[in-house]
Design an enzyme around this catalytic site. Structure first.
Site, mmCIF file in Angstrom:
data_model
loop_
_atom_site.group_PDB
_atom_site.id
_atom_site.type_symbol
_atom_site.label_atom_id
_atom_site.label_comp_id
_atom_site.label_asym_id
_atom_site.label_seq_id
_atom_site.Cartn_x
_atom_site.Cartn_y
_atom_site.Cartn_z
ATOM 1 N N LYS A 71 65.323 -61.782 -64.689
ATOM 2 C CA LYS A 71 64.874 -62.761 -63.691
ATOM 3 C C LYS A 71 64.460 -64.112 -64.296
ATOM 4 O O LYS A 71 64.591 -65.137 -63.644
ATOM 5 C CB LYS A 71 63.681 -62.197 -62.915
ATOM 6 C CG LYS A 71 64.029 -61.146 -61.871
ATOM 7 C CD LYS A 71 62.734 -60.639 -61.238
ATOM 8 C CE LYS A 71 62.956 -60.146 -59.837
ATOM 9 N NZ LYS A 71 61.697 -59.848 -59.147
ATOM 10 N N ASP A 108 61.004 -63.615 -53.452
ATOM 11 C CA ASP A 108 59.964 -62.581 -53.419
ATOM 12 C C ASP A 108 58.754 -63.012 -52.575
ATOM 13 O O ASP A 108 58.189 -62.214 -51.828
ATOM 14 C CB ASP A 108 59.490 -62.235 -54.848
ATOM 15 C CG ASP A 108 60.385 -61.191 -55.508
ATOM 16 O OD1 ASP A 108 61.107 -60.474 -54.786
ATOM 17 O OD2 ASP A 108 60.362 -61.099 -56.749
HETATM 18 P P1 NAP Z 1 55.693 -56.781 -64.657
HETATM 19 O O1 NAP Z 1 55.978 -58.233 -64.796
HETATM 20 O O2 NAP Z 1 56.139 -55.833 -65.710
HETATM 21 O O3 NAP Z 1 54.084 -56.640 -64.494
HETATM 22 C C1 NAP Z 1 53.465 -55.381 -64.456
HETATM 23 C C2 NAP Z 1 52.007 -55.542 -64.053
HETATM 24 O O4 NAP Z 1 51.399 -54.246 -63.991
HETATM 25 C C3 NAP Z 1 51.180 -56.368 -65.041
HETATM 26 O O5 NAP Z 1 50.132 -57.011 -64.363
HETATM 27 C C4 NAP Z 1 50.647 -55.265 -65.966
HETATM 28 O O6 NAP Z 1 49.480 -55.620 -66.670
HETATM 29 C C5 NAP Z 1 50.334 -54.182 -64.966
HETATM 30 N N1 NAP Z 1 50.296 -52.868 -65.604
HETATM 31 C C6 NAP Z 1 51.347 -52.104 -65.997
HETATM 32 N N2 NAP Z 1 50.915 -50.963 -66.570
HETATM 33 C C7 NAP Z 1 49.559 -51.018 -66.540
HETATM 34 C C8 NAP Z 1 48.525 -50.132 -66.988
HETATM 35 N N3 NAP Z 1 48.818 -48.962 -67.582
HETATM 36 N N4 NAP Z 1 47.235 -50.478 -66.791
HETATM 37 C C9 NAP Z 1 46.928 -51.661 -66.199
HETATM 38 N N5 NAP Z 1 47.851 -52.548 -65.767
HETATM 39 C C10 NAP Z 1 49.166 -52.227 -65.932
HETATM 40 O O7 NAP Z 1 56.279 -56.197 -63.304
HETATM 41 P P2 NAP Z 1 56.459 -56.978 -61.901
HETATM 42 O O8 NAP Z 1 57.844 -57.471 -61.787
HETATM 43 O O9 NAP Z 1 55.332 -57.936 -61.750
HETATM 44 O O10 NAP Z 1 56.310 -55.766 -60.855
HETATM 45 C C11 NAP Z 1 55.061 -55.168 -60.567
HETATM 46 C C12 NAP Z 1 55.257 -54.090 -59.522
HETATM 47 O O11 NAP Z 1 55.667 -54.672 -58.288
HETATM 48 C C13 NAP Z 1 56.353 -53.074 -59.886
HETATM 49 O O12 NAP Z 1 55.906 -51.789 -59.488
HETATM 50 C C14 NAP Z 1 57.530 -53.506 -59.052
HETATM 51 O O13 NAP Z 1 58.385 -52.421 -58.728
HETATM 52 C C15 NAP Z 1 56.831 -54.025 -57.816
HETATM 53 N N6 NAP Z 1 57.635 -55.024 -57.091
HETATM 54 C C16 NAP Z 1 57.902 -54.759 -55.782
HETATM 55 C C17 NAP Z 1 58.614 -55.673 -55.040
HETATM 56 C C18 NAP Z 1 58.889 -55.374 -53.585
HETATM 57 O O14 NAP Z 1 59.792 -55.998 -53.025
HETATM 58 N N7 NAP Z 1 58.141 -54.481 -52.974
HETATM 59 C C19 NAP Z 1 59.078 -56.870 -55.623
HETATM 60 C C20 NAP Z 1 58.776 -57.125 -56.971
HETATM 61 C C21 NAP Z 1 58.052 -56.172 -57.695
HETATM 62 P P3 NAP Z 1 49.579 -56.260 -68.157
HETATM 63 O O15 NAP Z 1 49.869 -57.719 -67.941
HETATM 64 O O16 NAP Z 1 48.259 -56.003 -68.763
HETATM 65 O O17 NAP Z 1 50.703 -55.537 -68.859
#
Ligand code: NAP
Length: 279
Positions: A71, A108
């Site tokens: 992305k 998004d």
């Molecule tokens: P990302 O950039 O990888 O960010 C992941 C986030 O989760 C970060 O804030 C990370 O914190 C946190 N995290 C992961 N593991 C953790 C743990 N063990 N303890 C505490 N914090 C943790 O992913 P993203 O693209 O932002 O996506 C986040 C979520 O949203 C995913 O589940 C994705 O599937 C979902 N999503 C859904 C949609 C929808 O249309 N519904 C759209 C986009 C994303 P750190 O910064 O500390 O690593």
């Protein structure tokens, strides 16, 4: 370019991409509107990304979605990047224009607000603070869209505090960074609560932020949609909050792309949800 009508193609580029629900969603809409087109998953390595994207229009592609981990990288490949995608630092939708230029957008934030407006019609983003858990790519889109719809204060907490601080530095003083260990406290008095972390997703640790502050009048949504009813949503529902699951965001963020590629604006309704959820 060939001179006969071609079947329009679109798809999603990621790696891995097999788990994506987008092919089922767009496939359903194509069938529903009787459009002779196809939408396919494409697992592409980072090293091949630009070559593949540049070749797609010549193969009949009208555009594509982009997902993890590409992305951010596509911003450097696109010829035109919308202000919104530039602000967020990532794109999820590419349009291959007739003039040969590649247009990159991020839908998004649109999907996020459209989902809340559809499923929590009384939601008033300007009525009080929002609390956002997480500061990854999805959180950036959420923060940008909450600011756009007039949320007066956005409280944010992230395991890695520096990422939340970076968002504050970019998006400004309406963001207030809270300590991850105290994240439960920032829910107190918030009117919009969002889990934008991957916690609570199948295969990931639980979201263990204390939820005692949840109260009636709050609108609570989780970006995680596997499972559909996360612990956050179940707890919020029991506390009398209005809850909205994350599947709706996935469906709504797909609408602008489908419309630009195939010329029909699809509706997100129960039949769409059912089609995406069916095995
Ligand atoms: P990302 O950039 O990888 O960010 C992941 C986030 O989760 C970060 O804030 C990370 O914190 C946190 N995290 C992961 N593991 C953790 C743990 N063990 N303890 C505490 N914090 C943790 O992913 P993203 O693209 O932002 O996506 C986040 C979520 O949203 C995913 O589940 C994705 O599937 C979902 N999503 C859904 C949609 C929808 O249309 N519904 C759209 C986009 C994303 P750190 O910064 O500390 O690593």
């Amino acid at each position: 370019m060939s001179d006969h009508p071609r079947i329009p193609l679109a798809g999603v580029i990621g790696s891995p991409v097999a788990h994506s629900r987008s092919p089922r969603l767009h496939g359903y809409w194509l069938k529903r509107f009787g459009i002779a087109g196809h939408y396919i998953p494409m697992d592409v390595a980072a090293a091949d990304l630009e070559t593949v994207i540049r070749a797609l229009p010549r193969a009949g592609f009208v555009g594509c979605n982009v997902t993890i981990p590409h992305k951010e990288a596509v911003l450097g490949i696109a010829d035109i990047v919308t202000d919104r995608a530039a602000l967020i630092g990532a794109a999820n939708t590419l349009i291959f224009r007739r003039d040969g230029r590649i247009h990159a957008d991020n839908t998004d934030g649109y999907g996020f607000t459209a989902n809340l407006r559809q499923n929590a019609p009384d939601w008033q983003p300007g009525s009080g603070p929002a609390a956002v858990i997480g500061a990854g790519g999805a959180a950036r889109a959420i923060v940008a869209s909450l600011l756009e719809v007039g949320t007066p204060e956005i409280r944010i907490a992230n395991r890695t505090r520096a990422r939340a601080e970076a968002l504050r530095a970019e998006f400004g003083a309406r963001l207030v960074v809270h300590d991850w260990a105290q994240a439960g406290n920032m829910l107190d008095g918030a009117t919009t609560i969002v889990n934008a972390s991957s916690l609570g997703m199948v295969g990931k640790p639980d979201l263990l932020v204390p939820l005692d502050a949840l109260a009636p009048g709050m609108t609570v949504t989780d970006l995680v949609y596997t499972p559909l009813k996360t612990r956050l949503l179940t707890t919020a529902e029991a506390a009398g909050c209005t809850v909205v699951d994350g599947l709706g965001m996935l469906l709504h963020q797909a609408v602008p792309g489908f419309e630009r590629w195939f010329g029909v604006r699809p509706e997100v309704d129960q039949a769409t949800r059912d089609a995406v959820l069916s095995e």
